[in-house]
Design an enzyme around this catalytic site. Structure first.
Site, short mmCIF file in Angstrom:
data_model
loop_
_atom_site.label_atom_id
_atom_site.label_comp_id
_atom_site.label_asym_id
_atom_site.label_seq_id
_atom_site.Cartn_x
_atom_site.Cartn_y
_atom_site.Cartn_z
N CYS A 112 -2.27 9.15 2.79
CA CYS A 112 -2.05 8.67 1.43
C CYS A 112 -3.17 9.12 0.50
CB CYS A 112 -1.94 7.15 1.44
SG CYS A 112 -3.32 6.32 2.24
N GLU B 219 0.88 -1.18 0.00
CA GLU B 219 0.00 0.00 0.00
C GLU B 219 0.92 1.22 0.00
OE1 GLU B 219 -3.09 -0.13 -0.47
OE2 GLU B 219 -3.87 -1.99 0.35
P1 NAD Z 1 8.34 4.91 4.64
O1 NAD Z 1 8.30 4.11 3.38
O2 NAD Z 1 9.50 5.78 4.88
O3 NAD Z 1 8.30 3.92 5.91
C1 NAD Z 1 7.27 2.99 6.08
C2 NAD Z 1 7.79 1.85 6.94
O4 NAD Z 1 8.81 1.14 6.22
C3 NAD Z 1 8.43 2.25 8.25
O5 NAD Z 1 8.07 1.32 9.24
C4 NAD Z 1 9.92 2.18 7.95
O6 NAD Z 1 10.72 1.96 9.10
C5 NAD Z 1 9.98 1.01 7.01
N1 NAD Z 1 11.11 0.99 6.09
C6 NAD Z 1 11.87 2.03 5.66
N2 NAD Z 1 12.78 1.61 4.76
C7 NAD Z 1 12.59 0.28 4.61
C8 NAD Z 1 13.18 -0.72 3.79
N3 NAD Z 1 14.16 -0.43 2.93
N4 NAD Z 1 12.72 -1.98 3.87
C9 NAD Z 1 11.69 -2.28 4.69
N5 NAD Z 1 11.08 -1.39 5.50
C10 NAD Z 1 11.52 -0.12 5.45
O7 NAD Z 1 6.94 5.69 4.68
P2 NAD Z 1 6.44 6.75 5.77
O8 NAD Z 1 7.18 8.02 5.58
O9 NAD Z 1 6.42 6.10 7.12
O10 NAD Z 1 4.91 6.92 5.31
C11 NAD Z 1 4.49 7.84 4.36
C12 NAD Z 1 4.21 7.16 3.02
O11 NAD Z 1 3.30 6.09 3.20
C13 NAD Z 1 3.56 8.09 2.01
O12 NAD Z 1 4.12 7.90 0.74
C14 NAD Z 1 2.12 7.63 2.00
O13 NAD Z 1 1.39 7.94 0.82
C15 NAD Z 1 2.27 6.17 2.22
N6 NAD Z 1 1.03 5.61 2.77
C16 NAD Z 1 0.30 4.78 1.97
C17 NAD Z 1 -0.90 4.26 2.45
C18 NAD Z 1 -1.73 3.33 1.61
O14 NAD Z 1 -2.53 2.62 2.18
N7 NAD Z 1 -1.56 3.29 0.29
C19 NAD Z 1 -1.33 4.59 3.73
C20 NAD Z 1 -0.55 5.43 4.51
C21 NAD Z 1 0.64 5.93 4.02
#
Ligand code: NAD
Length: 477
Positions: free
Chosen positions: A279, A245
């Site tokens: 999002c 997502e």
């Molecule tokens: P992010 O991708 O930086 O982090 C998300 C999670 O992934 C965190 O727990 C982080 O520690 C982990 N992570 C970071 N790098 C990783 C890697 N290389 N491998 C595995 N895990 C890793 O995102 P964020 O800044 O926490 O959230 C914001 C983003 O999330 C925005 O782009 C938003 O649109 C998206 N989002 C999408 C939805 C949806 O349902 N489509 C919902 C909410 C947020």
């Protein structure tokens, strides 16, 4: 039973686990350190995965009613602790009370509804000669990785379907918002058999270890599109199942027949809910040229009445940006708009000396279609308004993005609203409403907004393997 004290532990194999190394958790409204949380190393992850693998042997064969009851019990536990969760959510995430209520009470309600769902065998054939069924069997161990904008709801969207379908799950919250999820793990120690639900905390590295871990069968991930691509690459080694997502750049299309005052409130909350760290926030507002000026002015007037401040204050409408890197990123978009000479209909004047990571509500008046503020996902309280006159052209512009998460169309002429809506390439298209979700409604992204979906029976199926089982009834007779 946890008492929501200020001690944070991981939950591994049904037990509380602390670490020597810790990470700081901040209150974004004050920048104060409010807690220290465990910083797991690889051995903690191995322990969690091993406990889930052990638990899977019995949990995967537990009667459906027992698994449904467990999911319902998680919801009841959240509801029992709703006040503590809401206060903690505001403190760690920044969202005001109304947003915390939506998330926490929503998570409890979600569990109650997912607990009623099931995936019975599908009978493909049942003749005198043969029977063929499709059975939905659990995958094994799920790794759940969540972002910082809706830490509990997006965890529940993974925990509830995983557990219901007979999987065990290891959840890792964002390092920016680990507190509520760690408490959720503690609460569930009394509810679930050891290993069925583990919570571990740490930095982004921990996420990488999870996606590469041989003992994890599926990753359920919510976060950035670019992170999602790393997840997918890393998960390829043992061909993990994936639900991704990811990001969005949702357009809203406003028709010429709207009442500017009425639409202003819808557009405001559609854009700025959760301080636009959402999002599915409206990230581009296409307004027909006949009503453009009036809608812009009504939106600006509406926005001026909204207080940006500490979510703990009763009159706050929008809280702070959740963390410093994100605060800096949103400032970059404001600076980019200023440097390019775009018109600010509102905001842009950030007080860099404020107590917390606050950004004023910002509206950019008709910037170029190829500007960063239109093509990228700022994930903060800044939105571009864009003029349109030709229907085919606005549909083309709305779809001209790598994202395809959500979209909305607004107007009194239902036929036109539906005609435009049917041409938008997005996982959810809302017509004259927005941000309506349901445990029975599939939620997911097209294009680079994701793979697969959460919620509904389609979402449940993503936690299962399809097994086809045939019987030749005539054999040997
Ligand atoms: P992010 O991708 O930086 O982090 C998300 C999670 O992934 C965190 O727990 C982080 O520690 C982990 N992570 C970071 N790098 C990783 C890697 N290389 N491998 C595995 N895990 C890793 O995102 P964020 O800044 O926490 O959230 C914001 C983003 O999330 C925005 O782009 C938003 O649109 C998206 N989002 C999408 C939805 C949806 O349902 N489509 C919902 C909410 C947020």
């Amino acid at each position: 039973m946890t008492d929501f004290n200020n001690q944070y532990v991981m939950t591994i194999d049904g037990k509380s686990v602390a670490t020597n190394k810790t990470l700081d958790a901040f209150n974004p409204a004050t920048k104060d350190i409010i807690a220290n949380v465990p910083d797991a190393d690889k051995e903690h992850l191995d322990d969690a995965v091993a406990s889930s693998r052990r638990a899977f042997k019995t949990w995967s064969t537990a009667p459906l009613a027992e698994r449904q009851a467990a999911v319902a019990a998680i919801g009841e536990a959240i509801a029992d602790h709703a006040e503590e969760f809401m206060a903690l959510m505001t403190k760690e995430q920044g969202k005001p009370r109304a947003g915390a209520e939506w998330e926490i009470l929503g998570s409890a309600a979600w569990c109650a509804e997912i607990a009623k769902q099931s995936l019975p065998d599908e009978v493909v054939e049942d003749s005198d000669d043969r029977s063929v069924i499709t059975r939905f069997s659990p995958l094994g161990v799920v790794g759940g990785i969540t972002p910082w904008n809706f830490p509990i709801l997006l965890a529940i969207w993974k925990i509830a379907p995983a557990i219901l379908t007979g999987n065990c799950i290891v959840i890792k919250p964002s390092p920016y918002t680990p507190l509520c999820t760690l408490k959720l793990g503690e609460i569930c120690q009394d509810i679930l058999p050891p290993g069925v639900f583990n919570v571990i905390s740490g930095g982004d590295e921990l996420g990488k270890w999870m996606t590469a871990h041989e003992g994890i069968d599926k990753i359920a991930f919510t976060g950035h599109t670019d992170t999602g691509k790393h997840v997918m690459r890393s998960a390829a080694d043992n061909l993990k199942r994936l639900t991704l997502e990811l990001g969005g750049n949702d357009p809203a299309i406003v028709l010429p027949d709207v009442d500017p005052q009425t639409i202003a409130a819808e557009l405001f909350w559609g854009t700025y809910q959760n301080n636009a760290q959402f999002c599915n926030s409206i990230k581009r507002i296409y307004i027909h040229e006949d009503v453009y000026d009036n809608v812009r002015d009504a939106l600006v007037e509406f926005a001026k009445e909204m207080k940006v401040g500490n979510g703990a204050d009763a009159d706050t409408a929008l809280g702070p940006i959740q963390n410093q890197p994100q605060y800096e990123k949103v400032n970059e978009y404001i600076d980019d708009c200023a440097a390019n000479g775009y018109t600010f209909a509102l905001g842009g004047d950030v007080d860099k000396n404020a107590e917390g990571w606050f950004i004023p509500i910002t509206i950019i008046d008709n910037p170029p279609e190829d500007s960063r503020i239109v093509t990228e996902e700022p994930f903060g309280p800044i939105v571009p308004l864009l003029k349109w006159s030709d229907e085919d052209d606005v549909i083309k512009r709305a779809n001209d993005t790598r994202y395809g998460l959500g979209a909305s169309v607004w107007g009194n002429d239902t036929e036109t609203v539906q005609r435009i809506g049917s041409q938008l390439d997005a996982g959810t298209v809302w017509l004259n409403e927005i941000h309506q979700y349901s445990p029975y409604q599939a939620f997911g992204g097209h294009k680079q907004s994701g793979i697969g979906c959460e919620n509904s029976l389609h979402g449940l199926m993503e936690y299962t393997n399809w097994s086809t089982i045939t019987l030749n009834k005539a054999w040997g007779k």
